[in-house]
Scaffold this active site. Sequence first.
Site, PDB file in Angstrom:
ATOM      1  N   CYS A   2       0.858  -1.225   0.024  1.00  0.00           N
ATOM      2  CA  CYS A   2       0.013   0.459   0.101  1.00  0.00           C
ATOM      3  C   CYS A   2       0.752   1.113  -0.442  1.00  0.00           C
ATOM      4  O   CYS A   2       2.452   1.399   0.148  1.00  0.00           O
ATOM      5  CB  CYS A   2      -0.790  -0.062   1.138  1.00  0.00           C
TER       6      CYS A   2
HETATM    7  N1  GLN Z   1      -1.373  -6.448   4.656  1.00  0.00           N
HETATM    8  C1  GLN Z   1      -2.510  -5.357   4.674  1.00  0.00           C
HETATM    9  C2  GLN Z   1      -3.471  -6.103   3.791  1.00  0.00           C
HETATM   10  O1  GLN Z   1      -3.616  -6.791   2.874  1.00  0.00           O
HETATM   11  C3  GLN Z   1      -1.500  -4.066   3.966  1.00  0.00           C
HETATM   12  C4  GLN Z   1      -1.223  -4.742   2.951  1.00  0.00           C
HETATM   13  C5  GLN Z   1      -0.081  -3.893   2.336  1.00  0.00           C
HETATM   14  O2  GLN Z   1       0.713  -2.785   2.431  1.00  0.00           O
HETATM   15  N2  GLN Z   1       0.122  -3.777   0.938  1.00  0.00           N
HETATM   16  O3  GLN Z   1      -3.837  -5.026   3.626  1.00  0.00           O
END
Ligand code: GLN
Length: 303
Positions: A2
């Site tokens: 993210c």
């Molecule tokens: N693990 C978290 C989720 O799946 C954050 C994912 C991320 O940082 N891409 O929402």
Amino acid sequence: MCRHLGYVGPTTSVGELLTRGTHSLRTQAWAPREMRGGGTINADGFGVAWWRADDAEAAAAQEVTAGRGDISGRGGVPDSAVGGGLVAGRYRNSDPIWTDPAVEEVLPQLRSVGVLASIRSATAGMPVERAACAPFVSGRWAFSHNGVVPEWRRALTAVSSNLDVAATQWGATRLFETARLLEAEAPTDSAALWVLLGELLDSAGPEGFVESPGAALALLATSVLTHAPDARLNLLLGDGEQLWATTVYHALSALVTDDVAILSSEPYDDDPRWQPIPDRCLVTARPGGLSVEPLADVRTAAR
Ligand code: GLN
């Protein structure tokens, strides 16, 4: 993985901030530059929080003055919201940010002194749904996690029990009951982290189990690393007046002037004032003030 973005400063347009700059958060959804191996694009939804005056707090104060209510009659606003004067509102969608017309047609109409936004690339095995999209909010707090906690159910249950023991030794009761993890809004590492952080924030303060929101964030990150050493933990917390963040593995940059404080996974423009934040740090940012300290040096122990 993210990307996230926090803003504190002069009243700004919530929607405009999402599309601001040649490398805006919306652009970072399909063309991120610094994913560090954690995915390719951020197409699994997005969310944005903003802040407004806490009407419930004002109404409760009025009720108390009028002698009709008791002091706890705060209209369902959590303890942590009271006294802050601001409360976070939120919009989320599990579709890609570039497909949602609200970004151009609705969100620009909202104005706020604080914004905390996130675009999501769901970790493999985690659901793609609105409830899993950051920011997670409660009262005056908004929170986002960029990263992953490997074997998060096992690791975060262990973190919860450790914190429970530490809090009990310190003298608190009913903090960090592991069953509280069931209250996570979605079955994801990030939503479970928010449950733990919410409890830490409820007990943060000069007389509290942890001394400040920043110490709460640092304690959460270091506790998770004890049980999941490969965890990636770029955490971002805001209350509309200040931002706190950790860097564990992923990118983060800061742009702080006397008027504004912005933390962003990637700079959204080529302003030379953006500063990259080193790995394994705790960042505290507000207009006119940026502090970056190694996570290892942050005083997180209960007093
Ligand atoms: N693990 C978290 C989720 O799946 C954050 C994912 C991320 O940082 N891409 O929402």
